[in-house]
Scaffold this active site. Structure first.
Site, PDB file in Angstrom:
ATOM      1  N   LYS A  79       1.078  -1.331   0.022  1.00  0.00           N
ATOM      2  CA  LYS A  79       0.007   0.151   0.125  1.00  0.00           C
ATOM      3  C   LYS A  79       1.013   1.263   0.320  1.00  0.00           C
ATOM      4  O   LYS A  79       2.065   1.276   0.142  1.00  0.00           O
ATOM      5  CB  LYS A  79      -0.921  -0.129   1.182  1.00  0.00           C
ATOM      6  CG  LYS A  79      -1.958  -1.261   1.347  1.00  0.00           C
ATOM      7  CD  LYS A  79      -2.825  -1.227   2.384  1.00  0.00           C
ATOM      8  CE  LYS A  79      -3.732  -2.379   2.310  1.00  0.00           C
ATOM      9  NZ  LYS A  79      -4.756  -2.338   3.583  1.00  0.00           N
ATOM     10  N   TYR A 126     -12.654  -2.309  -2.533  1.00  0.00           N
ATOM     11  CA  TYR A 126     -13.204  -2.254  -1.239  1.00  0.00           C
ATOM     12  C   TYR A 126     -14.612  -2.330  -1.172  1.00  0.00           C
ATOM     13  O   TYR A 126     -15.292  -1.781  -0.274  1.00  0.00           O
ATOM     14  CB  TYR A 126     -12.490  -1.039  -0.450  1.00  0.00           C
ATOM     15  CG  TYR A 126     -11.119  -1.500   0.012  1.00  0.00           C
ATOM     16  CD1 TYR A 126     -10.653  -2.770   0.603  1.00  0.00           C
ATOM     17  CD2 TYR A 126     -10.263  -0.494   0.003  1.00  0.00           C
ATOM     18  CE1 TYR A 126      -9.552  -2.854   1.161  1.00  0.00           C
ATOM     19  CE2 TYR A 126      -8.836  -0.812   0.174  1.00  0.00           C
ATOM     20  CZ  TYR A 126      -8.512  -1.759   1.139  1.00  0.00           C
ATOM     21  OH  TYR A 126      -7.208  -2.207   1.419  1.00  0.00           O
ATOM     22  N   ASN A 136      -1.927  -0.273   7.514  1.00  0.00           N
ATOM     23  CA  ASN A 136      -1.330  -1.619   7.510  1.00  0.00           C
ATOM     24  C   ASN A 136      -0.550  -2.058   6.589  1.00  0.00           C
ATOM     25  O   ASN A 136      -0.382  -3.214   6.333  1.00  0.00           O
ATOM     26  CB  ASN A 136      -2.466  -2.643   8.146  1.00  0.00           C
ATOM     27  CG  ASN A 136      -3.700  -2.744   6.976  1.00  0.00           C
ATOM     28  OD1 ASN A 136      -3.456  -2.333   5.868  1.00  0.00           O
ATOM     29  ND2 ASN A 136      -4.705  -3.574   7.499  1.00  0.00           N
ATOM     30  N   HIS A 171      -2.054  -5.419   1.721  1.00  0.00           N
ATOM     31  CA  HIS A 171      -3.221  -6.136   1.128  1.00  0.00           C
ATOM     32  C   HIS A 171      -3.072  -7.587   0.984  1.00  0.00           C
ATOM     33  O   HIS A 171      -1.964  -7.748   0.103  1.00  0.00           O
ATOM     34  CB  HIS A 171      -4.037  -5.488   0.172  1.00  0.00           C
ATOM     35  CG  HIS A 171      -5.044  -6.426  -0.177  1.00  0.00           C
ATOM     36  ND1 HIS A 171      -6.492  -6.341   0.400  1.00  0.00           N
ATOM     37  CD2 HIS A 171      -5.187  -7.088  -1.225  1.00  0.00           C
ATOM     38  CE1 HIS A 171      -7.150  -7.101  -0.119  1.00  0.00           C
ATOM     39  NE2 HIS A 171      -6.665  -7.686  -1.183  1.00  0.00           N
ATOM     40  N   GLU A 185     -10.383 -10.191  -7.009  1.00  0.00           N
ATOM     41  CA  GLU A 185      -9.466  -9.029  -7.039  1.00  0.00           C
ATOM     42  C   GLU A 185      -8.412  -9.151  -8.122  1.00  0.00           C
ATOM     43  O   GLU A 185      -8.009  -7.978  -8.737  1.00  0.00           O
ATOM     44  CB  GLU A 185      -8.576  -9.402  -5.779  1.00  0.00           C
ATOM     45  CG  GLU A 185      -9.726  -8.724  -4.549  1.00  0.00           C
ATOM     46  CD  GLU A 185      -8.994  -9.133  -3.032  1.00  0.00           C
ATOM     47  OE1 GLU A 185      -9.601  -8.606  -2.134  1.00  0.00           O
ATOM     48  OE2 GLU A 185      -7.898  -9.555  -2.846  1.00  0.00           O
TER      49      GLU A 185
END
Ligand code: DAT
Ligand code: MG
Length: 166
Positions: free
Chosen positions: A10, A50, A121, A124, A135
């Site tokens: 990310k 998302y 975080n 992913h 995805e």
């Protein structure tokens, strides 16, 4: 069972120069990287990725975060392939909440929660095979992945405007 999984490093991971560390951790899995690219995430892609969280109060912040509005406007997308790929990668990533994640996991070591409540975080990873398929198809075209028949494909003819080197 051999499976494939989508990994995203990310924008906070890229901004903090964690790419090398994260890829090293993931190499512990001995899985194969079969696709990779740097992506500037559009709002459409972010919202589609998302979509299952669209009713959550943190959704707008999550979209800003994954688009890179708080860090760098890029994400590194990878497809890993091999035995139990989904479980192996999820386990090295650690729990969603970086404060609760095991401190030796990627999220536990490098993640944080901002004062605005955003879970930064750093990585992913697909949760299950259904999500992995959805995805991977969202982030990659068939020809960008080097294993054939990852999912069924069909040939189409299309006329497109494209750039080439001059
Ligand atoms: P995961 O990324 O572990 O699959 P998820 O799919 O439930 O977790 O959520 C996607 C992302 O949304 C997650 O990486 C960080 C963010 N998120 C999830 N729950 C959150 C919460 N309670 N507060 C803030 N951000 C959250
Ligand atoms: Mg998830």
């Amino acid at each position: 069972m051999k499976e494939q999984t989508l990994v995203l490093i990310k924008p906070d991971g890229l901004k903090k120069s964690l790419t090398g560390n994260i890829l090293t951790r993931l190499s512990e899995t001995k899985l194969d990287i079969v696709g990779t690219k740097i992506v500037q995430v559009s709002k459409e892609l972010a919202e589609a990725h998302y979509c299952h969280l669209k009713d959550k109060p943190f959704f707008p912040e999550l979209i800003h975060y994954i688009m890179g509005d708080y860090h760098k406007k890029k994400v590194m997308a990878l497809v890993y392939w091999g035995e139990d790929a989904i479980g192996k990668v999820r386990s090295i990533c650690g729990e969603t909440n970086p404060e609760k994640a095991d401190s030796v996991s990627i999220r536990g070591a490098y993640g944080r929660i901002t004062t605005n409540g955003v879970y930064e975080n750093v990585i992913h990873a697909s949760e299950n095979s259904k999500e992995a398929e959805r995805e991977i198809k969202l982030w990659f075209q068939p020809d960008e992945i080097i294993i054939s028949n990852i999912y069924p494909t069909e040939e189409i003819e299309k006329t497109i405007k494209a750039r080439r080197w001059k």
